[in-house]
Design a protein around this motif. Structure first.
Motif, PDB file in Angstrom:
ATOM      1  N   LEU A 165     -12.016 -30.676   0.455  1.00  0.00           N
ATOM      2  CA  LEU A 165     -12.228 -30.309  -0.942  1.00  0.00           C
ATOM      3  C   LEU A 165     -12.281 -31.566  -1.802  1.00  0.00           C
ATOM      4  CD1 LEU A 165      -9.727 -27.309  -1.312  1.00  0.00           C
ATOM      5  CD2 LEU A 165     -12.192 -27.209  -0.865  1.00  0.00           C
ATOM      6  N   PRO A 166     -13.026 -31.490  -2.942  1.00  0.00           N
ATOM      7  CA  PRO A 166     -13.820 -30.353  -3.421  1.00  0.00           C
ATOM      8  C   PRO A 166     -15.136 -30.240  -2.667  1.00  0.00           C
ATOM      9  CG  PRO A 166     -14.028 -32.189  -4.935  1.00  0.00           C
ATOM     10  CD  PRO A 166     -13.035 -32.615  -3.902  1.00  0.00           C
ATOM     11  N   GLN A 167     -15.644 -29.016  -2.600  1.00  0.00           N
ATOM     12  CA  GLN A 167     -16.899 -28.763  -1.904  1.00  0.00           C
ATOM     13  C   GLN A 167     -17.540 -27.499  -2.468  1.00  0.00           C
ATOM     14  OE1 GLN A 167     -18.307 -27.925   2.674  1.00  0.00           O
ATOM     15  NE2 GLN A 167     -16.601 -29.308   2.319  1.00  0.00           N
ATOM     16  N   GLY A 168     -18.715 -27.649  -3.026  1.00  0.00           N
ATOM     17  CA  GLY A 168     -19.456 -26.494  -3.520  1.00  0.00           C
ATOM     18  C   GLY A 168     -19.088 -26.041  -4.913  1.00  0.00           C
ATOM     19  N   VAL A 169     -18.321 -26.854  -5.672  1.00  0.00           N
ATOM     20  CA  VAL A 169     -18.009 -26.475  -7.050  1.00  0.00           C
ATOM     21  C   VAL A 169     -19.308 -26.418  -7.852  1.00  0.00           C
ATOM     22  CG1 VAL A 169     -16.734 -27.080  -9.130  1.00  0.00           C
ATOM     23  CG2 VAL A 169     -15.751 -27.582  -6.883  1.00  0.00           C
ATOM     24  N   ALA A 170     -19.514 -25.325  -8.570  1.00  0.00           N
ATOM     25  CA  ALA A 170     -20.780 -25.117  -9.271  1.00  0.00           C
ATOM     26  C   ALA A 170     -20.542 -24.484 -10.629  1.00  0.00           C
ATOM     27  CB  ALA A 170     -21.699 -24.223  -8.440  1.00  0.00           C
ATOM     28  N   ALA A 171     -21.501 -24.673 -11.534  1.00  0.00           N
ATOM     29  CA  ALA A 171     -21.446 -24.005 -12.834  1.00  0.00           C
ATOM     30  C   ALA A 171     -21.365 -22.499 -12.611  1.00  0.00           C
ATOM     31  CB  ALA A 171     -22.671 -24.367 -13.654  1.00  0.00           C
ATOM     32  N   GLY A 172     -20.476 -21.854 -13.328  1.00  0.00           N
ATOM     33  CA  GLY A 172     -20.250 -20.424 -13.163  1.00  0.00           C
ATOM     34  C   GLY A 172     -19.014 -20.103 -12.349  1.00  0.00           C
ATOM     35  N   ASP A 173     -18.481 -21.073 -11.622  1.00  0.00           N
ATOM     36  CA  ASP A 173     -17.243 -20.835 -10.887  1.00  0.00           C
ATOM     37  C   ASP A 173     -16.116 -20.469 -11.850  1.00  0.00           C
ATOM     38  OD1 ASP A 173     -18.327 -21.328  -8.427  1.00  0.00           O
ATOM     39  OD2 ASP A 173     -17.248 -23.205  -8.058  1.00  0.00           O
ATOM     40  N   LEU A 174     -15.235 -19.601 -11.384  1.00  0.00           N
ATOM     41  CA  LEU A 174     -14.026 -19.300 -12.145  1.00  0.00           C
ATOM     42  C   LEU A 174     -13.007 -20.408 -11.951  1.00  0.00           C
ATOM     43  CD1 LEU A 174     -13.227 -15.527 -11.451  1.00  0.00           C
ATOM     44  CD2 LEU A 174     -14.100 -16.524 -13.562  1.00  0.00           C
ATOM     45  N   LEU A 175     -12.241 -20.689 -12.988  1.00  0.00           N
ATOM     46  CA  LEU A 175     -11.052 -21.522 -12.877  1.00  0.00           C
ATOM     47  C   LEU A 175      -9.846 -20.599 -12.809  1.00  0.00           C
ATOM     48  CD1 LEU A 175     -11.879 -24.294 -15.501  1.00  0.00           C
ATOM     49  CD2 LEU A 175     -11.948 -24.499 -13.001  1.00  0.00           C
ATOM     50  N   MET A 253     -11.495 -32.520  -9.594  1.00  0.00           N
ATOM     51  CA  MET A 253     -12.146 -31.695  -8.584  1.00  0.00           C
ATOM     52  C   MET A 253     -13.595 -31.374  -8.956  1.00  0.00           C
ATOM     53  SD  MET A 253     -10.626 -27.863  -9.152  1.00  0.00           S
ATOM     54  CE  MET A 253     -10.493 -27.094 -10.770  1.00  0.00           C
ATOM     55  N   LEU A 254     -14.091 -31.925 -10.069  1.00  0.00           N
ATOM     56  CA  LEU A 254     -15.418 -31.570 -10.558  1.00  0.00           C
ATOM     57  C   LEU A 254     -16.422 -32.704 -10.357  1.00  0.00           C
ATOM     58  CD1 LEU A 254     -14.442 -29.987 -13.995  1.00  0.00           C
ATOM     59  CD2 LEU A 254     -14.825 -28.796 -11.823  1.00  0.00           C
ATOM     60  N   PRO A 255     -17.669 -32.370  -9.985  1.00  0.00           N
ATOM     61  CA  PRO A 255     -18.726 -33.376 -10.018  1.00  0.00           C
ATOM     62  C   PRO A 255     -18.950 -33.874 -11.446  1.00  0.00           C
ATOM     63  CG  PRO A 255     -19.421 -31.409  -8.813  1.00  0.00           C
ATOM     64  CD  PRO A 255     -18.134 -31.068  -9.499  1.00  0.00           C
ATOM     65  N   ALA A 256     -19.550 -35.036 -11.572  1.00  0.00           N
ATOM     66  CA  ALA A 256     -19.740 -35.645 -12.895  1.00  0.00           C
ATOM     67  C   ALA A 256     -20.646 -34.819 -13.803  1.00  0.00           C
ATOM     68  CB  ALA A 256     -20.318 -37.050 -12.738  1.00  0.00           C
ATOM     69  N   THR A 257     -21.386 -33.874 -13.237  1.00  0.00           N
ATOM     70  CA  THR A 257     -22.318 -33.062 -14.016  1.00  0.00           C
ATOM     71  C   THR A 257     -21.680 -31.790 -14.575  1.00  0.00           C
ATOM     72  OG1 THR A 257     -23.027 -31.971 -11.982  1.00  0.00           O
ATOM     73  CG2 THR A 257     -24.317 -33.882 -12.727  1.00  0.00           C
ATOM     74  N   LEU A 258     -20.394 -31.562 -14.261  1.00  0.00           N
ATOM     75  CA  LEU A 258     -19.759 -30.305 -14.645  1.00  0.00           C
ATOM     76  C   LEU A 258     -18.523 -30.535 -15.503  1.00  0.00           C
ATOM     77  CD1 LEU A 258     -19.985 -28.393 -11.242  1.00  0.00           C
ATOM     78  CD2 LEU A 258     -21.515 -28.189 -13.216  1.00  0.00           C
ATOM     79  N   THR A 259     -18.170 -29.493 -16.264  1.00  0.00           N
ATOM     80  CA  THR A 259     -17.011 -29.525 -17.166  1.00  0.00           C
ATOM     81  C   THR A 259     -16.137 -28.301 -16.902  1.00  0.00           C
ATOM     82  OG1 THR A 259     -17.980 -30.831 -18.955  1.00  0.00           O
ATOM     83  CG2 THR A 259     -16.375 -29.176 -19.599  1.00  0.00           C
ATOM     84  N   ALA A 260     -14.837 -28.479 -17.036  1.00  0.00           N
ATOM     85  CA  ALA A 260     -13.906 -27.358 -16.988  1.00  0.00           C
ATOM     86  C   ALA A 260     -13.744 -26.820 -18.402  1.00  0.00           C
ATOM     87  CB  ALA A 260     -12.568 -27.806 -16.441  1.00  0.00           C
ATOM     88  N   SER A 261     -14.151 -25.574 -18.622  1.00  0.00           N
ATOM     89  CA  SER A 261     -13.983 -24.912 -19.909  1.00  0.00           C
ATOM     90  C   SER A 261     -12.789 -23.975 -19.790  1.00  0.00           C
ATOM     91  CB  SER A 261     -15.251 -24.135 -20.283  1.00  0.00           C
ATOM     92  OG  SER A 261     -15.068 -23.439 -21.493  1.00  0.00           O
TER      93      SER A 261
END
Length: 339
Positions: A165-175, A253-261
């Protein structure tokens, strides 16, 4: 015959006596992979058969929580804290913790105290499924004042390289947040300052616990509850909320292209954190970058797997979503509910 080393402050006989007491405690954590017994110069461990095996290692300490525990005369939980900081870090990268070694530095070795600490470490190892296969106790009277000590630990885990991990984290994933047992083992330099400068230490929580009792609750170890989800591929990313709080750890745990909202209204801070904030008049940003605020682990999962995750971990809480970053910071808060 004189004992010059003892006169210099180091009691070898006391150290040997303490090690004899450690043996049975460590032995209760052993499994079929442990190849050597406590007391050798090194420890041997046969790794389990894992496809595409990858070793992961982590090391940590308990920090200044040690000082509060010393002052309170309650050190039993520190060993669990020590193992938790290491085991939870290994878990966050997708590893199954395997074995643990501890380092205890003391000013003057008191076998009864040392045995309490090692008993706590052994308890933590059992919770984490780790074998306590060795360690080191150093008596250094010129380094530590009488009665003072420090703890550190080192652990190794193993994972299938394809499941790291992390692996496959994508926009739309639940936190998803997994509740903590309290402050865990970070932020205690600030906590101790608040205890010195305010009347916080005289307060009691609504459940009757003293602040000191609540603050010294051992860190939750998440291995038994979350490892099956990790190994089952239900978790895309996992953040251990330690030093740096939410602000620093969730983005790891996030790629540089993603944000935790994150939705701060998804859960209410436990009373302990509310008391800390009020005593220090701390702003919300400070709280978020210092404490876990009631969630010791945060995972990113596919929304379709939420029913399976909450079935396995009924206390899990949906705390937000992963979104495309754009110009946003790595973590954003939907609204400030606690200001």
């Amino acid at each position: 015959m004189t004992d010059a080393y003892r006169e210099a402050g180091v009691d070898i006989a006391a150290g040997a006596a303490a090690v004899r007491q450690f043996g049975p405690l460590a032995a209760r954590t052993h499994n079929e992979h442990v190849l050597s017994r406590l007391g050798g110069f090194a420890a041997a461990y046969s790794l389990p058969d894992v496809a595409h095996p990858t070793l992961l290692a982590a090391t940590d300490g308990v920090g200044t929580k040690v000082l509060l525990a010393q002052a309170a005369g309650t050190v039993d939980g520190l060993g669990v804290d020590l193992v938790a900081m290491v085991a939870n870090d290994l878990l966050a990268d997708g590893a199954q913790p395997q074995f643990f070694l501890d380092y205890m530095a003391v000013g003057h070795l008191e076998p009864a105290l040392a045995t309490k600490l090692v008993a706590g470490i052994a308890d933590g190892c059992r919770q984490a499924g780790m074998a306590l296969i060795g360690g080191e106790t150093a008596e250094m009277p010129d380094m530590y004042e009488h009665g003072h000590f420090d703890l550190a630990g080192f652990g190794v885990g193993i994972a299938d390289q394809r499941r790291l991990l992390p692996q496959g984290v994508a926009a739309g994933d639940l936190l998803v947040g997994f509740p903590s047992s309290g402050v865990h083992a970070n932020g205690f330099s600030l906590v101790r300052q608040l205890l010195r400068r305010t009347d916080l230490g005289n307060a009691r929580l609504s459940d009757g616990r003293s602040m000191t009792t609540a603050l010294l609750m051992p860190t939750r170890i998440y291995v038994s509850s979350l490892l099956p989800l990790v190994q089952g591929g239900l978790i895309h990313g996992l953040a251990h909320i330690t030093g740096g709080g939410w602000t620093e750890n969730v983005p790891r745990m996030l790629p540089a292209t993603l944000t935790a909202s994150v939705d701060p209204q998804a859960w209410r801070w436990p009373e302990l954190f509310q008391r800390l904030q009020a005593a220090g008049q701390l702003d919300v940003a400070e709280m978020r970058r210092t404490f876990n605020l009631g969630m010791g682990m945060v995972a990113a999962i596919d929304p379709v797997t939420w029913p399976a995750v909450v079935a396995a971990c009924p206390t899990a809480v949906r705390v937000g979503r992963v979104v495309t970053r754009g110009q946003q910071a790595p973590i954003v808060w939907q609204e400030a509910a606690h200001e």
